[in-house]
Motif scaffolding. Sequence first.
Motif, PDB file in Angstrom:
ATOM      1  N   SER A  92     -19.687  10.037  31.036  1.00 18.75           N
ATOM      2  CA  SER A  92     -18.433   9.177  31.090  1.00 18.75           C
ATOM      3  C   SER A  92     -17.400   9.376  29.976  1.00 18.75           C
ATOM      4  N   ILE A  93     -16.209   9.357  30.465  1.00 15.47           N
ATOM      5  CA  ILE A  93     -15.159   9.712  29.310  1.00 15.47           C
ATOM      6  C   ILE A  93     -14.230   8.773  29.227  1.00 15.47           C
ATOM      7  N   SER A  94     -13.414   8.529  27.989  1.00 19.14           N
ATOM      8  CA  SER A  94     -12.723   7.436  27.833  1.00 19.14           C
ATOM      9  C   SER A  94     -11.230   7.717  28.656  1.00 19.14           C
ATOM     10  N   THR A  95     -10.454   6.565  28.816  1.00 13.12           N
ATOM     11  CA  THR A  95      -9.334   6.296  29.693  1.00 13.12           C
ATOM     12  C   THR A  95      -7.935   6.167  29.010  1.00 13.12           C
ATOM     13  N   TRP A  96      -8.058   6.134  27.398  1.00 20.65           N
ATOM     14  CA  TRP A  96      -6.903   5.600  26.829  1.00 20.65           C
ATOM     15  C   TRP A  96      -5.845   6.657  27.241  1.00 20.65           C
ATOM     16  N   SER A 124      -6.579  -2.091  18.103  1.00 21.89           N
ATOM     17  CA  SER A 124      -5.967  -0.770  18.449  1.00 21.89           C
ATOM     18  C   SER A 124      -5.615  -0.087  17.288  1.00 21.89           C
ATOM     19  N   TYR A 125      -4.842  -0.768  16.449  1.00 26.19           N
ATOM     20  CA  TYR A 125      -4.169   0.078  15.224  1.00 26.19           C
ATOM     21  C   TYR A 125      -5.442   0.476  14.414  1.00 26.19           C
ATOM     22  N   ASP A 126      -6.363  -0.156  14.096  1.00 28.90           N
ATOM     23  CA  ASP A 126      -7.528  -0.031  13.147  1.00 28.90           C
ATOM     24  C   ASP A 126      -8.121   1.297  13.805  1.00 28.90           C
ATOM     25  N   PHE A 127      -8.209   1.379  15.051  1.00 26.46           N
ATOM     26  CA  PHE A 127      -9.100   2.312  15.670  1.00 26.46           C
ATOM     27  C   PHE A 127      -8.045   3.751  16.035  1.00 26.46           C
ATOM     28  N   ALA A 128      -7.307   4.248  15.067  1.00 21.96           N
ATOM     29  CA  ALA A 128      -6.286   5.299  15.193  1.00 21.96           C
ATOM     30  C   ALA A 128      -5.155   5.028  16.145  1.00 21.96           C
ATOM     31  N   SER A 129      -4.946   3.895  16.292  1.00 18.76           N
ATOM     32  CA  SER A 129      -3.874   3.471  17.187  1.00 18.76           C
ATOM     33  C   SER A 129      -4.116   3.825  18.620  1.00 18.76           C
ATOM     34  N   LEU A 157     -12.698   7.717  14.497  1.00 15.40           N
ATOM     35  CA  LEU A 157     -11.810   6.919  13.609  1.00 15.40           C
ATOM     36  C   LEU A 157     -10.455   7.718  12.922  1.00 15.40           C
ATOM     37  N   LYS A 158      -9.856   7.077  12.337  1.00 17.36           N
ATOM     38  CA  LYS A 158      -8.607   7.741  11.713  1.00 17.36           C
ATOM     39  C   LYS A 158      -8.681   8.652  10.627  1.00 17.36           C
ATOM     40  N   ALA A 159      -8.390   9.783  10.860  1.00 17.63           N
ATOM     41  CA  ALA A 159      -8.344  11.046   9.970  1.00 17.63           C
ATOM     42  C   ALA A 159      -7.683  10.687   8.574  1.00 17.63           C
ATOM     43  N   ASN A 160      -8.336  11.446   7.586  1.00 18.58           N
ATOM     44  CA  ASN A 160      -8.053  11.347   6.286  1.00 18.58           C
ATOM     45  C   ASN A 160      -6.597  12.434   6.079  1.00 18.58           C
ATOM     46  N   THR A 161      -5.619  12.082   6.558  1.00 18.09           N
ATOM     47  CA  THR A 161      -4.476  13.013   6.611  1.00 18.09           C
ATOM     48  C   THR A 161      -3.265  12.313   5.868  1.00 18.09           C
ATOM     49  N   GLY A 162      -2.260  13.145   5.522  1.00 22.80           N
ATOM     50  CA  GLY A 162      -0.892  12.665   5.223  1.00 22.80           C
ATOM     51  C   GLY A 162      -0.818  12.677   3.549  1.00 22.80           C
TER      52      GLY A 162
END
Length: 377
Positions: A92-96, A124-129, A157-162
């Motif tokens: 099963s795969i996500s559908t976002w 949603s924002y907390d989970f990498a938008s 989860l959100k990557a450590n970038t920028g």
Amino acid sequence: MKLLFNFFLLSICVNISAQIPSFDGIDRLDVASWNVEWLGSSSNGPSNDATQMNNVTKLINDTKIDIIGLCEVSSSSAWTELLSKCPQYSGSISTWDQTQKTAVLFKKSEFKLAYSKHILSDYSYDFASGRLPLEVGLVPLNSNYSFDTLRIWVLHLKANTGSSSQKVEAYNRRYSASMVLKSYIQKLGTGKAGLILGDWNDDFDVSILSGYATPFANWTKDTQYLVATLPLSKARQKSTVSYTEMIDHIVALPALKSNCLEDSVLVINPSPWISSYGSTTSDHYPVFARFDFTQKFNSVNSHEGNYRRVYCEENGKIILMGFDLSKIERLEQYDFTGKLLKTETNKIVFEQIEMVQSLVILKVYLDGKVLTYKLLK
């Protein structure tokens, strides 16, 4: 020579011609978490999509792991092709909307899909938008397991970038995501069988963001749960090709905590079997754990003695260092199903023994204790 620092480290004796080991077996549950780096994307990740797909599917088919949580499946055609090339598996795969999808693969002979859904859409924002946790319910098809439904959550989860400020914001998002996910799972009840797999993009001992504590202390401080990969973090293992930290993890809910064979947890580095793995296949390594439902390993008490070492030479010879050989009662080599392959009681050869196959569990019986080491050549 590779040095086995403790029983959590998978020691690899370099052998380019070695075959990919199979983890296939009965009476236990083998799981893995693997970020497959932009699988199916023509503009990101490894440059040769066909080679990447062949390598990914070969590793899946040859290791025969029961359940695999995937991150970064990046096209619907790639998902379809992966399933067609892995006929023993369903999934099963996500559908976002985001290109990078999470997915669950499971053996058709072991489980059937009960449901699949995204959760925590209010965060949603907390989970990498938008990369919401994928929750999958699996029903076992045999009586080997102690649960009627197994819940799998796959995270990315959100990557450590920028910039510095963006990295702090990303850290805060990972922290918040961790908090709301645990609150959600707590409400299900501690008696539910479940596993959390995925690319957490941070570590459980200390954060990859310099000077910050782990954002996942809510899991490590709650002893009901088992962060199966935490010992790997403490042993300074890494789950990516280019960086030095563990960011891919496996967490077991309370109902499965006692079933986890903690000395089975390892990072699988496929480099000896897949040429130029980091550039052709993925920038992440699979992370593996085994859960036993037979109690056949209950008598084994793994030992973390830092003064003892096991050296593995390129020719497959195992050398024990820091042991009082006169006090060793015997050495046993097992395969990963728990089958005894060889017993050695001749103390003369204890100084240099030979692996009987490419993947073994070595048990050293010493002073009434059993010390357990994983070895791969």
